[in-house]
Design an enzyme around this catalytic site. Sequence first.
Site, PDB file in Angstrom:
ATOM      1  N   GLY A   8       0.720  -1.249  -0.001  1.00 14.46           N
ATOM      2  CA  GLY A   8       0.043   0.059   0.035  1.00 14.46           C
ATOM      3  C   GLY A   8       0.794   1.263  -0.054  1.00 14.46           C
ATOM      4  CG  ASN A   9      -0.773   4.809  -1.170  1.00 13.24           C
ATOM      5  OD1 ASN A   9      -0.069   5.103  -2.176  1.00 13.24           O
ATOM      6  ND2 ASN A   9      -2.106   4.763  -1.036  1.00 13.24           N
ATOM      7  CE  LYS A  13      -2.789  -3.492   5.774  1.00  5.78           C
ATOM      8  NZ  LYS A  13      -4.194  -3.316   5.850  1.00  5.78           N
ATOM      9  CG  ASP A  96      -6.288  -0.399  -4.214  1.00  2.34           C
ATOM     10  OD1 ASP A  96      -6.181  -0.177  -5.531  1.00  2.34           O
ATOM     11  OD2 ASP A  96      -6.466   0.381  -3.584  1.00  2.34           O
ATOM     12  NE  ARG A  97     -11.989   1.509  -6.790  1.00  2.00           N
ATOM     13  CZ  ARG A  97     -12.545   2.480  -7.520  1.00  2.00           C
ATOM     14  NH1 ARG A  97     -11.787   3.411  -8.290  1.00  2.00           N
ATOM     15  NH2 ARG A  97     -13.680   2.598  -7.624  1.00  2.00           N
ATOM     16  CG  ASP A 117      -9.338  -0.539   1.455  1.00  2.00           C
ATOM     17  OD1 ASP A 117      -9.057  -0.512   2.544  1.00  2.00           O
ATOM     18  OD2 ASP A 117      -8.569  -0.596   0.545  1.00  2.00           O
ATOM     19  CB  THR A 120      -3.375   6.159   1.528  1.00  2.00           C
ATOM     20  OG1 THR A 120      -2.835   5.632   2.264  1.00  2.00           O
ATOM     21  CG2 THR A 120      -3.091   7.636   1.382  1.00  2.00           C
TER      22      THR A 120
END
Length: 242
Positions: A8-9, A13, A96-97, A117, A120
Amino acid sequence: MNLVIDKGNTQVKYGVYQRNSLLLFKTSDADDFLETIKKIFDEYPNIKQSIYCSVGGVDQKEIKILTLFNKVHVLSPTSKVPFSNNYATPASLGVDRMALATAAFYYNQYGNTLVIDMGTCITYDIVNADGTYLGGAISPGLAMRYKALHGQTNKLPLLTVEAPLSLIGDSTVQSMHSGVVNGIIHELDGVILEYKNRFKDLTVILTGGDGQFFAKRLKNSIFANSKFLLEGLNYLLEYNKQ
């Protein structure tokens, strides 16, 4: 055994899955990627394949590291997905989407599902009962709103996240907390209500780093699942093996 990676930003994970069972969950800073990968494969040497999802672009050095250990699928707009995609610009849909929509499809395959979600950015993604991804929305996340108040003004301080003491702030700091936190709460409740008016028997999934903070503060009934994106990645890895 699969390894799923969500970069992620703000952090990375990792999840190790045996079929659909999560055996290990870890997080790290991006700088600790190599060290974390080595530890995971030391602990789970039977991992055969991994999937790599990065919202900020693919780091080729990280891919090279992964390929030393196993076969890697880099999630991209060309990856196969189990749902029908009605997004007008599928090439621009965030990976991610894609993973969240996949998790929604398998979680509630014959129902309408809205995934929110809280990362960020706050993203909203809807998969309908026909198994079609329709799109959604993107808005500023919790930390981003605090940073914007500080960065776009001359006098407002940079605050860390805190639950407001009251709806009516009696100081500048409390007014900021009320504005940011209550603003998001009302946004979430309002968006969920509009989706419920449009989609029958809607299931709402709340996920992401700030999901737990807001789950107990919403009026609407939701299911909180902090690892929903990882589940979607595991499904996508299996789906792209076919």
